[in-house]
Design a protein around this motif. Structure first.
Motif, short mmCIF file in Angstrom:
data_model
loop_
_atom_site.label_atom_id
_atom_site.label_comp_id
_atom_site.label_asym_id
_atom_site.label_seq_id
_atom_site.Cartn_x
_atom_site.Cartn_y
_atom_site.Cartn_z
N TRP A 42 0.67 -0.99 -0.03
CA TRP A 42 -0.07 -0.10 0.10
C TRP A 42 0.97 1.20 0.01
CZ3 TRP A 42 -4.61 1.13 -1.30
CH2 TRP A 42 -5.14 2.05 -1.02
N ARG A 43 1.10 1.73 -1.36
CA ARG A 43 2.02 2.95 -1.30
C ARG A 43 1.20 4.21 -0.52
NH1 ARG A 43 1.36 5.62 -6.93
NH2 ARG A 43 -0.22 6.06 -6.03
N ASP A 44 0.24 4.32 -0.42
CA ASP A 44 -0.31 5.52 0.24
C ASP A 44 -0.62 5.56 1.81
OD1 ASP A 44 -0.43 6.70 -1.96
OD2 ASP A 44 -2.78 6.51 -2.42
N GLY A 48 4.43 6.13 9.53
CA GLY A 48 4.34 5.43 10.76
C GLY A 48 3.47 4.34 10.68
N LYS A 49 2.52 4.18 9.53
CA LYS A 49 1.52 2.92 9.35
C LYS A 49 2.38 1.94 8.17
CE LYS A 49 -1.97 4.30 11.32
NZ LYS A 49 -2.64 3.65 12.60
N PRO A 50 2.10 0.60 8.46
CA PRO A 50 2.86 -0.29 7.59
C PRO A 50 2.53 0.04 6.11
CG PRO A 50 0.82 -1.33 8.72
CD PRO A 50 1.00 0.23 9.31
N SER A 63 -0.46 -5.92 9.39
CA SER A 63 0.71 -5.54 9.11
C SER A 63 1.52 -6.80 8.81
CB SER A 63 1.20 -4.40 10.04
OG SER A 63 1.46 -4.91 11.01
N ARG A 64 2.43 -6.51 7.87
CA ARG A 64 3.15 -7.80 7.69
C ARG A 64 4.67 -7.15 7.36
NH1 ARG A 64 2.18 -8.66 3.16
NH2 ARG A 64 3.80 -8.05 1.73
N TYR A 75 -1.97 -6.63 14.00
CA TYR A 75 -3.04 -5.81 13.64
C TYR A 75 -2.71 -4.23 13.46
CZ TYR A 75 -7.91 -3.92 13.84
OH TYR A 75 -8.83 -3.37 13.66
N THR A 76 -3.22 -3.77 12.63
CA THR A 76 -3.08 -2.15 12.54
C THR A 76 -4.50 -1.37 12.51
OG1 THR A 76 -1.87 -0.60 11.26
CG2 THR A 76 -2.71 -2.27 10.10
#
Length: 107
Positions: A42-44, A48-50, A63-64, A75-76
């Motif tokens: 997920w490019r966008d 701080g998010k995966p 998240s991986r 979990y995110t």
């Protein structure tokens, strides 16, 4: 403006080659699809998010990341952005599984 589940799924290319050909059209791409999960980039992703995520067969967006040679899942919250509701995230998971999950072939 909040994104709908259909808009998010439409913005995920089926593979990296399609993403690279039209990178301005897509916000991500499917890395791998198996019978139990869909791995995607997920490019966008917000800072701080995966940006590497998995949707498991139960419809959970995780998240991986690779750490010491092993894949770790977590979990995110708000994986697609704060303007995407929890119910829209669930709908994204369902639509992604329907579209990309590899189903066993009937004999």
């Amino acid at each position: 403006m909040a994104k709908s589940a259909q808009e998010i799924v439409a913005s995920i290319a089926p593979n990296e080659a399609a993403f690279m050909q039209n990178s301005e059209q897509f916000a991500g791409f499917v890395r791998k699809a198996t019978s139990t999960r869909v791995d995607f980039h997920w490019r966008d992703a917000l800072p701080g998010k995966p940006d590497e995520m998995t949707i498991n067969r139960h419809g959970v967006v995780c998240s991986r990341r690779l750490f010491e040679g092993q894949t770790w899942f977590g979990y995110t919250l708000d994986p697609f952005g704060e303007d995407v509701s929890y119910s829209a995230t669930n709908d994204v998971a369902k639509l992604m599984l329907e579209r990309f999950l590899k189903r066993p072939q009937a004999a």
